[in-house]
Design a protein around this motif. Structure first.
Motif, PDB file in Angstrom:
ATOM      1  N   GLU A 213      -9.243  -1.759  10.360  1.00  0.00           N
ATOM      2  CA  GLU A 213      -8.031  -2.081   9.597  1.00  0.00           C
ATOM      3  C   GLU A 213      -8.233  -1.712   8.123  1.00  0.00           C
ATOM      4  O   GLU A 213      -9.182  -2.045   7.567  1.00  0.00           O
ATOM      5  CB  GLU A 213      -7.393  -3.680   9.551  1.00  0.00           C
ATOM      6  CG  GLU A 213      -6.235  -3.648   9.023  1.00  0.00           C
ATOM      7  CD  GLU A 213      -5.550  -4.880   9.071  1.00  0.00           C
ATOM      8  OE1 GLU A 213      -6.170  -5.802  10.185  1.00  0.00           O
ATOM      9  OE2 GLU A 213      -4.769  -5.608   8.512  1.00  0.00           O
TER      10      GLU A 213
ATOM     11  N   ASP B  36      -7.424  -0.770   3.910  1.00  0.00           N
ATOM     12  CA  ASP B  36      -6.750  -1.288   2.947  1.00  0.00           C
ATOM     13  C   ASP B  36      -5.221  -1.639   2.896  1.00  0.00           C
ATOM     14  O   ASP B  36      -4.655  -2.261   2.610  1.00  0.00           O
ATOM     15  CB  ASP B  36      -7.008  -0.854   1.429  1.00  0.00           C
ATOM     16  CG  ASP B  36      -8.192  -1.749   0.726  1.00  0.00           C
ATOM     17  OD1 ASP B  36      -8.562  -2.732   1.371  1.00  0.00           O
ATOM     18  OD2 ASP B  36      -8.973  -1.484  -0.153  1.00  0.00           O
ATOM     19  N   ASP B  37      -4.593  -0.534   3.299  1.00  0.00           N
ATOM     20  CA  ASP B  37      -3.175  -0.455   3.176  1.00  0.00           C
ATOM     21  C   ASP B  37      -2.301  -0.900   4.547  1.00  0.00           C
ATOM     22  O   ASP B  37      -1.252  -1.116   4.795  1.00  0.00           O
ATOM     23  CB  ASP B  37      -2.624   0.871   3.005  1.00  0.00           C
ATOM     24  CG  ASP B  37      -2.652   1.933   4.093  1.00  0.00           C
ATOM     25  OD1 ASP B  37      -3.654   1.733   4.941  1.00  0.00           O
ATOM     26  OD2 ASP B  37      -2.426   3.176   4.014  1.00  0.00           O
ATOM     27  N   GLY B  38      -3.613  -1.468   5.572  1.00  0.00           N
ATOM     28  CA  GLY B  38      -3.117  -2.236   6.561  1.00  0.00           C
ATOM     29  C   GLY B  38      -2.904  -1.098   8.010  1.00  0.00           C
ATOM     30  O   GLY B  38      -2.880  -1.497   8.919  1.00  0.00           O
ATOM     31  N   THR B  39      -3.018   0.394   7.691  1.00  0.00           N
ATOM     32  CA  THR B  39      -3.105   1.026   8.841  1.00  0.00           C
ATOM     33  C   THR B  39      -4.325   0.843   9.633  1.00  0.00           C
ATOM     34  O   THR B  39      -5.413   0.307   9.257  1.00  0.00           O
ATOM     35  CB  THR B  39      -3.259   2.565   8.427  1.00  0.00           C
ATOM     36  OG1 THR B  39      -4.053   2.870   7.449  1.00  0.00           O
ATOM     37  CG2 THR B  39      -1.713   2.969   8.000  1.00  0.00           C
TER      38      THR B  39
ATOM     39  N   ASP C  93       1.102  -9.250   3.979  1.00  0.00           N
ATOM     40  CA  ASP C  93       0.106  -8.397   3.846  1.00  0.00           C
ATOM     41  C   ASP C  93      -0.860  -8.465   2.808  1.00  0.00           C
ATOM     42  O   ASP C  93      -1.952  -8.507   2.576  1.00  0.00           O
ATOM     43  CB  ASP C  93       0.535  -6.891   4.234  1.00  0.00           C
ATOM     44  CG  ASP C  93       1.040  -6.701   5.653  1.00  0.00           C
ATOM     45  OD1 ASP C  93       0.766  -7.613   6.404  1.00  0.00           O
ATOM     46  OD2 ASP C  93       1.602  -5.676   5.869  1.00  0.00           O
ATOM     47  N   VAL C  94      -0.027  -8.471   1.563  1.00  0.00           N
ATOM     48  CA  VAL C  94      -0.628  -8.276   0.391  1.00  0.00           C
ATOM     49  C   VAL C  94      -1.455  -9.421   0.055  1.00  0.00           C
ATOM     50  O   VAL C  94      -2.629  -9.673  -0.262  1.00  0.00           O
ATOM     51  CB  VAL C  94       0.311  -8.015  -0.986  1.00  0.00           C
ATOM     52  CG1 VAL C  94      -0.586  -8.255  -2.137  1.00  0.00           C
ATOM     53  CG2 VAL C  94       0.834  -6.828  -0.575  1.00  0.00           C
TER      54      VAL C  94
ATOM     55  N   GLU D 263     -13.572   5.081   2.485  1.00  0.00           N
ATOM     56  CA  GLU D 263     -13.100   3.796   3.013  1.00  0.00           C
ATOM     57  C   GLU D 263     -13.249   3.412   4.349  1.00  0.00           C
ATOM     58  O   GLU D 263     -13.410   2.377   4.582  1.00  0.00           O
ATOM     59  CB  GLU D 263     -11.545   4.096   2.650  1.00  0.00           C
ATOM     60  CG  GLU D 263     -10.831   2.587   2.638  1.00  0.00           C
ATOM     61  CD  GLU D 263      -9.405   2.699   2.754  1.00  0.00           C
ATOM     62  OE1 GLU D 263      -8.981   3.913   2.186  1.00  0.00           O
ATOM     63  OE2 GLU D 263      -8.631   1.818   3.072  1.00  0.00           O
TER      64      GLU D 263
ATOM     65  N   ARG E 243      -4.560  -9.699   2.323  1.00  0.00           N
ATOM     66  CA  ARG E 243      -5.768  -8.793   1.908  1.00  0.00           C
ATOM     67  C   ARG E 243      -6.351  -9.300   0.794  1.00  0.00           C
ATOM     68  O   ARG E 243      -7.442  -9.281   0.377  1.00  0.00           O
ATOM     69  CB  ARG E 243      -4.970  -7.384   1.369  1.00  0.00           C
ATOM     70  CG  ARG E 243      -6.043  -6.340   1.643  1.00  0.00           C
ATOM     71  CD  ARG E 243      -5.255  -5.057   1.987  1.00  0.00           C
ATOM     72  NE  ARG E 243      -4.177  -4.934   2.806  1.00  0.00           N
ATOM     73  CZ  ARG E 243      -2.738  -4.549   2.646  1.00  0.00           C
ATOM     74  NH1 ARG E 243      -2.764  -4.067   1.511  1.00  0.00           N
ATOM     75  NH2 ARG E 243      -1.972  -4.806   3.664  1.00  0.00           N
TER      76      ARG E 243
ATOM     77  N   ASN F 112     -10.167  -9.523   0.501  1.00  0.00           N
ATOM     78  CA  ASN F 112     -10.725  -8.980  -0.667  1.00  0.00           C
ATOM     79  C   ASN F 112     -11.549 -10.200  -1.431  1.00  0.00           C
ATOM     80  O   ASN F 112     -12.717  -9.671  -1.871  1.00  0.00           O
ATOM     81  CB  ASN F 112     -10.021  -8.164  -1.523  1.00  0.00           C
ATOM     82  CG  ASN F 112      -9.465  -6.991  -0.943  1.00  0.00           C
ATOM     83  OD1 ASN F 112     -10.073  -6.508   0.147  1.00  0.00           O
ATOM     84  ND2 ASN F 112      -8.504  -6.578  -1.433  1.00  0.00           N
TER      85      ASN F 112
ATOM     86  N   ARG G  27      -9.745   9.747   3.240  1.00  0.00           N
ATOM     87  CA  ARG G  27     -10.176   8.167   3.335  1.00  0.00           C
ATOM     88  C   ARG G  27     -11.598   8.182   3.987  1.00  0.00           C
ATOM     89  O   ARG G  27     -11.937   7.071   4.470  1.00  0.00           O
ATOM     90  CB  ARG G  27      -9.013   7.796   4.235  1.00  0.00           C
ATOM     91  CG  ARG G  27      -7.796   7.831   3.567  1.00  0.00           C
ATOM     92  CD  ARG G  27      -6.753   6.947   4.283  1.00  0.00           C
ATOM     93  NE  ARG G  27      -6.716   5.663   3.693  1.00  0.00           N
ATOM     94  CZ  ARG G  27      -5.982   4.824   4.081  1.00  0.00           C
ATOM     95  NH1 ARG G  27      -4.805   5.204   4.949  1.00  0.00           N
ATOM     96  NH2 ARG G  27      -5.956   3.384   3.798  1.00  0.00           N
TER      97      ARG G  27
END
Ligand code: ADP
Ligand code: MG
Length: 498
Positions: A120, A122-125, A337-338, A187, A341, A345, A184
């Motif tokens: 997964e 950072d942006d959830g993808t 989601d945020v 990442e 995360r 993090n 990416r």
């Protein structure tokens, strides 16, 4: 001399990066892979040995069943095919940290093959990393070079070798070439390593502490002009042992190789080293695919036979995987989601879960660990885990708030007391005298004094303008050193202005 590097954004515009990650995970078995010598970190040098660890003539290896079971667990977590028959092979080379002159590894018949790991970002993808194999092998000892700069062999006047690590079980997870990473790439490499770390921790098969060398990665990077082109020549940066280092290595190699290729140069197939101090990779040994370790099946070991029944037994013991667990907790705690995360993090998931298990609400636990306590950890340069406050302490403070015994301000002072080593929250409340004052007499008196000092405010309140209410509450709080219960104060004020 600093190398010329292309700007990263330009490099990924002109080239398509391909990655390959070889991750070594040291298993946390009690004993070594082929003998009963103890596995533990930091022992007196050369105290954890048997004749097998030293490769003494006539000593014979016997495989550690727990290590094989750990490998199967990891194989299942990585969606690998578990081979019914797998085989140990000798990888022949000489180096003083390897007293047998060969490493026992797996070659053409690894225990785990052909899997994948969904990572997964950072942006959830979700990015799917294809896994080639996850094989079992034993670790080498550790050389220490004395007398040179930075412990390097160059310029050293002698070297020491500690064989405690020799024979410790490792699993090497080798990805297939990872395509489609684009800009990416760094990442994805970092997220993949973190996902591996989370999985081996959830499986409880390794301490997975990068700083103790339980996990390290060889980072392969190549570039090509276009995704339809054949793979370019790769560099292999060895033994990178921080997540940041892995991300930086990928980024650096993309920039370095792009610069060379754009000038019409050629990439050498070589091993490199990541240098944390200069944040660069430096060239090492030029390597070719013809590196020949003369692998052959180890005649001292029989093939491993792993039955379907045994795999089913292990499947039945598999714990919840990190991504499923995160999704479950996210739903249970009602997070978006945020918010989730932010927790990841801050590396606060375990702590928040433990705090909730101690009786706190998820919102309360999150507020402390991501707020006050994160700030404190940052300021001190330690992890949240290292702060001298436990999930039970945080849950206790939340309970004191819920019971009306602490307000926000007093709760913060209580946390400060716990962090300063003054005891449990109740002890700190007691010692510092931090109880909320809901004694009506005291509040009554403080409100009267606040009224007397602020006649204009009282006029407004009486005429129905509630805006300056804060002035009175503030004054009462000051008078009671923050210990008054704001709700009780408001009630008293309202009764007096009627
Ligand atoms: P070695 O044992 O020499 O390191 P491997 O065949 O084990 O070689 O491959 C090393 C890693 O590099 C693997 O993860 C593989 O998928 C990956 N890889 C192979 N070719 C390339 C390439 N051209 N670019 C990037 N990665 C590659
Ligand atoms: Mg390699």
């Amino acid at each position: 001399m600093a190398e010329k590097l292309m700007k990263y954004s330009e490099a990924v515009k002109q080239f398509d990066p391909v990655l390959g990650l070889e991750t070594h995970v040291e298993l946390s078995t009690k004993t070594k892979l082929f003998c009963p010598a103890e596995v533990s970190f930091g022992g007196e040098p050369n105290s954890q040995l048997t004749p097998v660890s030293l490769g003494l003539p006539g000593s014979l290896p016997v495989v550690n069943k727990t290590a094989v079971d750990y490998a199967i667990k990891l194989g299942l977590a990585l969606h690998c095919e578990i081979a019914e028959w797998s085989q140990f092979a000798r990888k022949n080379y000489f180096y003083p940290d390897m007293p047998r002159d060969y490493q026992i590894s797996q070659y053409d018949k690894p225990t785990n093959g052909n899997g994948y790991l969904d990572v997964e970002l950072d942006d959830g993808t979700i990015f799917r990393v294809p896994i080639e194999r996850a094989h079992i092998e034993d670790d080498a000892g550790k050389n220490t070079h004395v007398g040179g700069a930075d412990g390097r062999i160059e310029g050293a006047d002698h070297s020491l070798v500690d064989y405690n690590r020799a024979g410790v079980p490792l699993i090497e997870i080798v990805t297939k070439p990872i395509e489609g990473v684009g800009e990416r790439a760094p990442e994805i490499a970092g997220a993949y390593m973190r996902a591996i770390r989370d999985i081996v921790r959830a499986l409880n098969i390794s301490h997975a502490r990068m700083e103790q060398g339980n996990m390290r990665a060889d980072v392969n990077v190549s570039l090509r002009r276009d995704p339809s082109d054949p793979f370019g020549t790769r560099s292999e940066t060895k033994n990178v042992n921080t997540f940041r280092g892995i991300e930086k290595t990928v980024q650096y190699e993309i920039r370095r190789q792009a610069q060379i290729l754009s000038e019409g140069g050629e990439i050498l197939q070589e091993t490199r080293h990541w240098d944390e101090a200069s944040q660069t990779t430096a060239g090492g040994r030029v390597k070719s695919d013809a590196d020949d370790y003369r692998y052959f099946p180890d005649p001292d070991l029989v093939m491993l036979h792993i039955t379907k029944e045994h795999i089913e037994e292990i499947k039945a013991q598999m714990p919840e995987m990190p991504r499923e667990r995160r999704n479950r907790l996210k739903a249970e705690w009602g997070l978006n989601d945020v918010q989730m995360r932010d927790i990841l993090n801050a590396d606060a998931l375990d702590l928040i879960e433990a705090t909730v298990a101690e009786g706190a609400t998820a919102a309360g636990a999150r507020k402390w660990w991501l707020g006050e306590l994160s700030r404190e950890a940052n300021a001190k340069g330690v992890t949240l885990e290292e702060l001298p406050i436990t999930p039970a302490d945080v849950a206790e403070i939340e309970k004191l708030i819920a019971d009306g015994k602490l307000n926000d301000k007093l709760a913060k002072q209580t946390v400060a007391g716990v962090l300063a080593g003054e005891g449990t929250p109740s002890e700190v409340v007691e010692k510092r005298g931090l109880k909320v004052v809901s004694d009506d007499g005291l509040i009554d008196k403080a409100v009267d004094e606040a009224f007397a000092a602020n006649p204009d405010v009282v006029e407004k309140l009486k005429s129905g303008n509630m805006k300056p209410m804060g002035v009175i509450i503030g004054a009462v709080m000051r008078a009671t050193r923050g210990q008054a219960d704001a709700k009780a104060v408001t009630k008293v004020v309202m009764s007096k202005i009627k």
